[in-house]
Write a protein that holds these residues in place. Structure first.
Motif, PDB file in Angstrom:
ATOM      1  N   THR A  99      85.190  21.584  12.478  1.00 11.40           N
ATOM      2  CA  THR A  99      85.699  20.658  12.891  1.00 11.40           C
ATOM      3  C   THR A  99      85.429  19.885  14.557  1.00 11.40           C
ATOM      4  OG1 THR A  99      86.890  21.596  11.320  1.00 11.40           O
ATOM      5  CG2 THR A  99      88.042  20.538  12.724  1.00 11.40           C
ATOM      6  N   GLU A 114      84.345  21.077   5.483  1.00  8.09           N
ATOM      7  CA  GLU A 114      84.360  21.308   4.404  1.00  8.09           C
ATOM      8  C   GLU A 114      83.704  21.034   3.607  1.00  8.09           C
ATOM      9  OE1 GLU A 114      86.980  20.732   6.837  1.00  8.09           O
ATOM     10  OE2 GLU A 114      88.245  22.673   6.651  1.00  8.09           O
ATOM     11  N   ARG A 130      95.242  20.919  11.963  1.00 10.16           N
ATOM     12  CA  ARG A 130      94.291  22.083  12.234  1.00 10.16           C
ATOM     13  C   ARG A 130      94.714  23.764  11.892  1.00 10.16           C
ATOM     14  NH1 ARG A 130      90.846  21.605  15.718  1.00 10.16           N
ATOM     15  NH2 ARG A 130      89.541  22.873  14.849  1.00 10.16           N
ATOM     16  N   GLY A 131      93.874  23.782  11.132  1.00 10.43           N
ATOM     17  CA  GLY A 131      94.168  25.774  10.287  1.00 10.43           C
ATOM     18  C   GLY A 131      94.539  25.240   8.714  1.00 10.43           C
TER      19      GLY A 131
HETATM   20  N1  ASP Z   1      88.586  23.503   9.765  1.00 13.78           N
HETATM   21  C1  ASP Z   1      89.655  22.900   9.851  1.00 13.78           C
HETATM   22  C2  ASP Z   1      90.135  23.655  11.430  1.00 13.78           C
HETATM   23  O1  ASP Z   1      89.678  24.049  12.428  1.00 13.78           O
HETATM   24  C3  ASP Z   1      91.097  23.559   9.004  1.00 13.78           C
HETATM   25  C4  ASP Z   1      91.066  25.015   9.270  1.00 13.78           C
HETATM   26  O2  ASP Z   1      89.863  26.071   9.911  1.00 13.78           O
HETATM   27  O3  ASP Z   1      91.369  25.673   8.538  1.00 13.78           O
HETATM   28  O4  ASP Z   1      91.623  23.218  11.699  1.00 13.78           O
END
Ligand code: ASP
Ligand code: MG
Length: 407
Positions: free
Chosen positions: A47, A74, A150-151
């Motif tokens: 990302t 993803e 994010r996340g």
């Molecule tokens: N790939 C996205 C990020 O790095 C979502 C995740 O990892 O949860 O933020």
């Protein structure tokens, strides 16, 4: 048949070898007699790399294109995971957020899930397949792909688990669970067997950045048990759930800390109705979120008003506040950006006598000055100098005997 949702974070699917390793764990969960839905994050730093790539093209990428770009991270991991399962003779299918029925609002880069239609996922599970779903993405009413912030894959996993009324949502990451404090700061920190949603929320928001806070909130609303464990080993991890036992209340469960604290003090604020609104409305309008606010009792019609905020917001906030201070004839405004905060966290501790006193005494013995204090039903927080935060965490961990195993 039990239904579980497993989520694997970026470090757990960082390369082909890791994906194959995770596929084995998923296949084992299926063979053990579960229906399994798997939510994956993008591989490793994908990302971040995609964001960098977009920046090399333009410094103002279109939000729509950006979300579609980021969603590809993803897409890669879900398809490879499905192939790895096929290689183990485990029937599997990958689905994008849209295919999995995840509908969001239209706010690109921080969309919220509005609803999930689990029909397709249920149908594939009914056909005996493991269903892999792309984390962090959904689709809006215009049929455009959105991302959840994010996340956000944690939130996808918990939301899916709730929509499917799964038996448990398992979050696999690179830490072995939730600890009584950050083990990098307090090496004697101990892994908790379980923790309540509200305690976890405090730990998560205050720096134990293991899970996306929104996912914990969702779990709490729907009463979905969430297990946090490592995908690298087989330890049981920490269960986040509704802790109902009376004994588990009124106890300090952990020490949270946060190094990202700055403060602004407006000195000599005229003490009259409406002043606080005059100060904070423009800050809110500028999207600056303010944390602890303290106003001292006014002396001779003047008061001092202090609030904390994130260090990155300080320059912007200071500019605004200087303008406001002039308008309202305040005497001065000063800022400090070398602060942090440390909290003791536990359900019901506000009502348990003696904890606040023990916390302050412990900091006093370490010669740590307390700049500000706030309390809530489940935590007591002190703002202290940034370079004393680590000492404060260790001292409080000892004072509340958190290294002692709970039974
Ligand atoms: N790939 C996205 C990020 O790095 C979502 C995740 O990892 O949860 O933020
Ligand atoms: Mg990630």
């Amino acid at each position: 048949m039990p239904l579980i949702v497993q989520k694997y974070g970026g470090s757990s699917v960082a390369d082909a070898g890791r994906i194959r390793h995770v596929a084995q764990r998923v296949a084992a969960a299926k063979s053990a007699g579960n229906q399994v839905v798997v939510v994956v994050s993008a591989m490793g730093d994908t990302t971040d790399d995609l964001i960098d790539l977009a920046k090399q093209i333009t410094d103002q990428p279109s939000p729509r294109e950006m979300d579609l770009l980021l969603s590809t991270g993803e897409t890669i991991s879900m398809t490879l995971m499905s192939m790895a399962l096929h290689g183990l003779d485990c029937d599997a299918i990958s689905l994008s957020g849209a295919q999995a029925g995840i509908r969001t609002d239209t706010l690109f880069s921080r969309a919220r899930i509005l609803s999930i239609d689990p029909t397709r996922v249920r149908q594939e599970l009914g056909d005996g397949k493991v269903v892999i779903v792309a984390g962090f993405q959904g689709i809006n009413e215009d049929q455009d792909v959105t991302t959840l912030g994010r996340g956000g894959s944690d939130t996808t996993a918990v939301a899916l688990a709730c929509a499917l009324t799964a038996d448990e949502c398992q979050i696999f990451t690179d830490v072995t669970g939730i600890y009584t404090a950050d083990p990098r700061v307090a090496p004697e920190a101990r892994k908790l067997k379980d923790i309540s949603y509200e305690e976890m929320l405090e730990m998560a928001t205050l720096g134990a950045r293991v899970m996306h806070p929104r996912s914990v909130e969702l779990g709490s609303v729907y009463g979905m048990p969430i297990r946090v464990a490592s995908s690298f080993g087989s330890e049981p991890g920490t269960l986040i759930h509704e802790v109902s036992s009376m004994e588990a209340r009124n106890k300090v469960r952990g020490i949270a800390h946060d190094l990202d604290v700055a403060k602004i003090t407006i000195v000599g604020v005229p003490d009259r109705p409406g002043i606080a609104a005059t100060i904070f409305a423009p800050l809110a309008a500028a999207g600056l979120s303010v944390d602890t606010i303290v106003q001292n009792a006014g002396r001779e019609k003047f008061a001092d008003l202090t609030f904390t905020l994130s260090k990155t917001d300080l320059p912007r906030a200071m500019k605004l506040v200087q303008g406001i201070a002039k308008d309202i004839n305040a005497r001065d405004c000063i800022s400090d950006s070398d602060l942090g905060k440390v909290s003791i966290v536990g359900t019901g501790i506000q009502n348990a006598p003696g904890y606040a006193a023990r916390m302050f005494e412990t900091l006093f013995k370490e010669r740590i000055n307390i700049e500000m204090i706030t309390t809530s039903e489940i935590r007591i927080t002190c703002v202290v100098a940034e370079n004393r935060v680590a000492d404060a965490v260790r001292a409080l961990h000892r004072a509340f005997e958190l290294e002692q195993p709970e039974d």
